[in-house]
Motif scaffolding. Structure first.
Motif, PDB file in Angstrom:
ATOM      1  N   SER A   1       0.815  -1.212   0.000  1.00 11.98           N
ATOM      2  CA  SER A   1       0.000   0.000   0.000  1.00 11.98           C
ATOM      3  C   SER A   1       0.849   1.263   0.000  1.00 11.98           C
ATOM      4  O   SER A   1       0.353   2.339  -0.292  1.00 11.98           O
TER       5      SER A   1
ATOM      6  N   ALA B   1      -8.681   7.458   7.901  1.00  9.69           N
ATOM      7  CA  ALA B   1      -7.516   8.172   7.362  1.00  9.69           C
ATOM      8  C   ALA B   1      -6.628   8.669   8.509  1.00  9.69           C
ATOM      9  O   ALA B   1      -5.395   8.562   8.443  1.00  9.69           O
TER      10      ALA B   1
ATOM     11  N   SER C   1      -4.821   5.728   9.819  1.00  8.81           N
ATOM     12  CA  SER C   1      -3.799   5.319   8.845  1.00  8.81           C
ATOM     13  C   SER C   1      -2.571   6.226   8.959  1.00  8.81           C
ATOM     14  O   SER C   1      -1.427   5.762   8.973  1.00  8.81           O
TER      15      SER C   1
ATOM     16  N   ILE D   1      -2.186   2.065   5.349  1.00  4.82           N
ATOM     17  CA  ILE D   1      -3.626   2.237   5.141  1.00  4.82           C
ATOM     18  C   ILE D   1      -4.432   1.312   6.056  1.00  4.82           C
ATOM     19  O   ILE D   1      -4.182   0.104   6.105  1.00  4.82           O
TER      20      ILE D   1
ATOM     21  N   LEU E   1      -8.884   5.288   2.006  1.00  2.96           N
ATOM     22  CA  LEU E   1      -7.734   5.662   1.187  1.00  2.96           C
ATOM     23  C   LEU E   1      -7.344   4.499   0.284  1.00  2.96           C
ATOM     24  O   LEU E   1      -7.599   3.336   0.612  1.00  2.96           O
TER      25      LEU E   1
ATOM     26  N   TRP F   1      -2.953   7.570  -0.725  1.00  2.17           N
ATOM     27  CA  TRP F   1      -2.098   7.344   0.453  1.00  2.17           C
ATOM     28  C   TRP F   1      -0.702   7.940   0.240  1.00  2.17           C
ATOM     29  O   TRP F   1      -0.092   8.479   1.164  1.00  2.17           O
TER      30      TRP F   1
ATOM     31  N   SER G   1       0.347  10.363   3.150  1.00  7.26           N
ATOM     32  CA  SER G   1       1.436   9.933   4.042  1.00  7.26           C
ATOM     33  C   SER G   1       2.652  10.848   3.928  1.00  7.26           C
ATOM     34  O   SER G   1       3.403  11.000   4.892  1.00  7.26           O
TER      35      SER G   1
END
Lengths: 325, 325
Positions: free
Chosen positions: A4, A219, A222, A228, A245, A250, A254
């Motif tokens: 991910s 989110a 995450s 995620i 996401l 992501w 992130s």
């Protein structure tokens, strides 16, 4: 880390945003930025509301949908586009396809509001109904694509869509000088990703806050966990923000946002009523989450110039959230 | 004819409108003009909505109230102003007096909505309650004026107020070229009188239609009869339009408007929902009467460029008319 963290698709660039903006300008509005002296006094901040509720089809999603549809080559376009959505992406893709004059098929749960179905058909879209479950939706959608060969335009995990959404904050930066921060709602992360893409290139000093319902805070979790986390069917009044996401969004979340702030259901509804009452605009519960988080975290925003993305205005007037109690 | 055909007060001139506009500009917004492609297609006309729901205090009435308050000499102003109103004039006069820093007393029925009372107090106004009847209101108001010596600013039958309301269509003519007609709601006739005053001077070719609830059609019946007919307490969802014409507004209505059109309660609520849904703006039932009459009389407006005055946006979100059924 899991897969991910590495998007399987191309990450869009700011050049893609510039191309998108030229491409979609004939089909979208440059939406106005509104202010409220009352809400500024209440928050101690200077808030600039970017009003995508006044956008074509009633939501920012028309930016990404138009970029995807008008970027297709003739051969692909002539076969048509398809998506699954019970919300603003369904309307927006139908609007975009209608403007280009190509077929569009939307897989919607049979339980979707009649008003949304009517609007999709009003823009010339074809609806194929599924049961209100992920498994049914995916099975029916696979069938639609297999039969029609239509081009899939994902509601948010698509570089064309993210580049399109990035045009919103490009407009905002042109409309308001010296912003300190931007706050936008987060669901699947399409708007936030487009915001990151644009601001990291033309205004890297601007902080980016994502605003999320506490009841659907996948989110936020995450972001803190570093990978995620996808919830199954969270329940929130902010019905545009229930989706998880995906790898491409992501990537932006992130790497580029400052923080994710959350608000309770009551705080979201209170903020929505405050905006309706004081600013005299009709907007969705999802669009109220940013103001709810600003009211909840005054120390972050006091004395700051803050862009607030009002993402859409497609709300069922016969079932307003404060009428349900 | 009765004395109602000869105003006992000075009839304002367009010079008064020009002076009013310079006087009130620091305290009001030049409100935006919005359009809706969907509603244009529905009506076959080009409609330009002048959005006084975005005005300070949420209604056009702040124009007339500011003109009255800021036109007072220092000695009179220092004693303060007073009025009787349960609606937008109460808020507007309180706002204007607050900006000038002078006392304001409003006589309101004890049954007036709490939200309106809170708003008056929020602007610094003092409320004196009366019973919800004309006799009680007049008695209490006479007492207030006798005690305080405050300057009475009538909600509409006042040349200063009418000149102030005339600034709205002055702005509209500057914002939209080549209008064929303007449609505005009619209650006591303050907005319509200001519209007549301005348009007869700077755009005499523009037709002026007044729009009235059928349930409170005293102005329409007055217009046909040739003299003022005042109803006692009509019932309509358009709560801003229940009051009767008075001598000064009758002067403009009887001499300068093209016609008065009426709409049923259902047509008004449908038009209101249509505007909320398609234009994403919050406005009052009274403000929907013009669109209701345009939808009802398409032959009058087809192919025409029509200004539509959205008079205000102060609505009780907890008691929307379509929720009452």
């Amino acid at each position: 880390m899991s897969s991910s963290t590495e998007p399987t698709m191309t990450i869009p660039t700011y050049d893609d945003v510039l191309i998108a903006h030229e491409r979609i300008k004939p089909y979208i509005h440059e939406t106005p930025v509104l202010t409220s002296q009352f809400i500024n006094e209440l928050t101690g901040a200077e808030l600039f509301f970017k009003c995508e509720n006044f956008q074509k089809a009633g939501a920012f999603k028309v930016r990404g949908a138009c970029n995807a549809v008008f970027g297709l080559d003739e051969a692909t376009a002539s076969i048509g586009v398809a998506t699954h959505s019970s919300g603003n992406h369904a309307l927006s893709l139908s609007y975009a396809a209608g403007r280009r004059g190509i077929p569009v098929t939307v897989v919607m749960p049979r339980t979707a509001p009649q008003a949304k179905k009517d609007a999709v058909r009003g823009y010339g879209g074809t609806i194929v109904e599924c049961e209100p479950s992920t498994s049914s939706r995916e099975a029916v959608f696979a069938e639609v694509v297999a039969e029609s060969g239509a081009e899939f335009v994902h509601p948010y995990n698509d570089p064309r869509v993210i580049a399109g959404q990035g045009t919103c904050s490009k407009e905002l930066i042109g409309q308001v000088e010296n912003l300190d921060a931007v706050v936008a709602p987060i669901g699947g992360g399409g708007m936030i990703s487009g915001t990151c893409l644009t601001l990291s290139n033309i205004a890297p000093e601007v902080k980016i806050y994502a605003a999320e319902p506490l009841n659907a805070d996948d989110a936020a979790r995450s972001f803190r966990a570093g990978h995620i986390i996808a919830d199954d069917a969270p329940e929130t009044v902010a019905d545009g923000l229930k989706v998880p996401l995906k790898d491409l969004t992501w990537h932006f979340v992130s790497n580029q946002i400052t923080d994710i702030l959350t608000a309770t259901e009551e705080e979201i509804v209170d903020a929505m009523k405050l905006i309706w009452k004081r600013m005299k605009i009709v907007m969705e519960p999802s669009s109220a989450v940013p103001l709810a988080t600003i009211l909840k975290n005054p120390e972050l925003f006091k004395g700051k110039r803050v862009g607030v993305i009002i993402t859409g205005g497609n709300v069922d007037l016969d079932a307003l959230p404060w009428m349900k109690d």
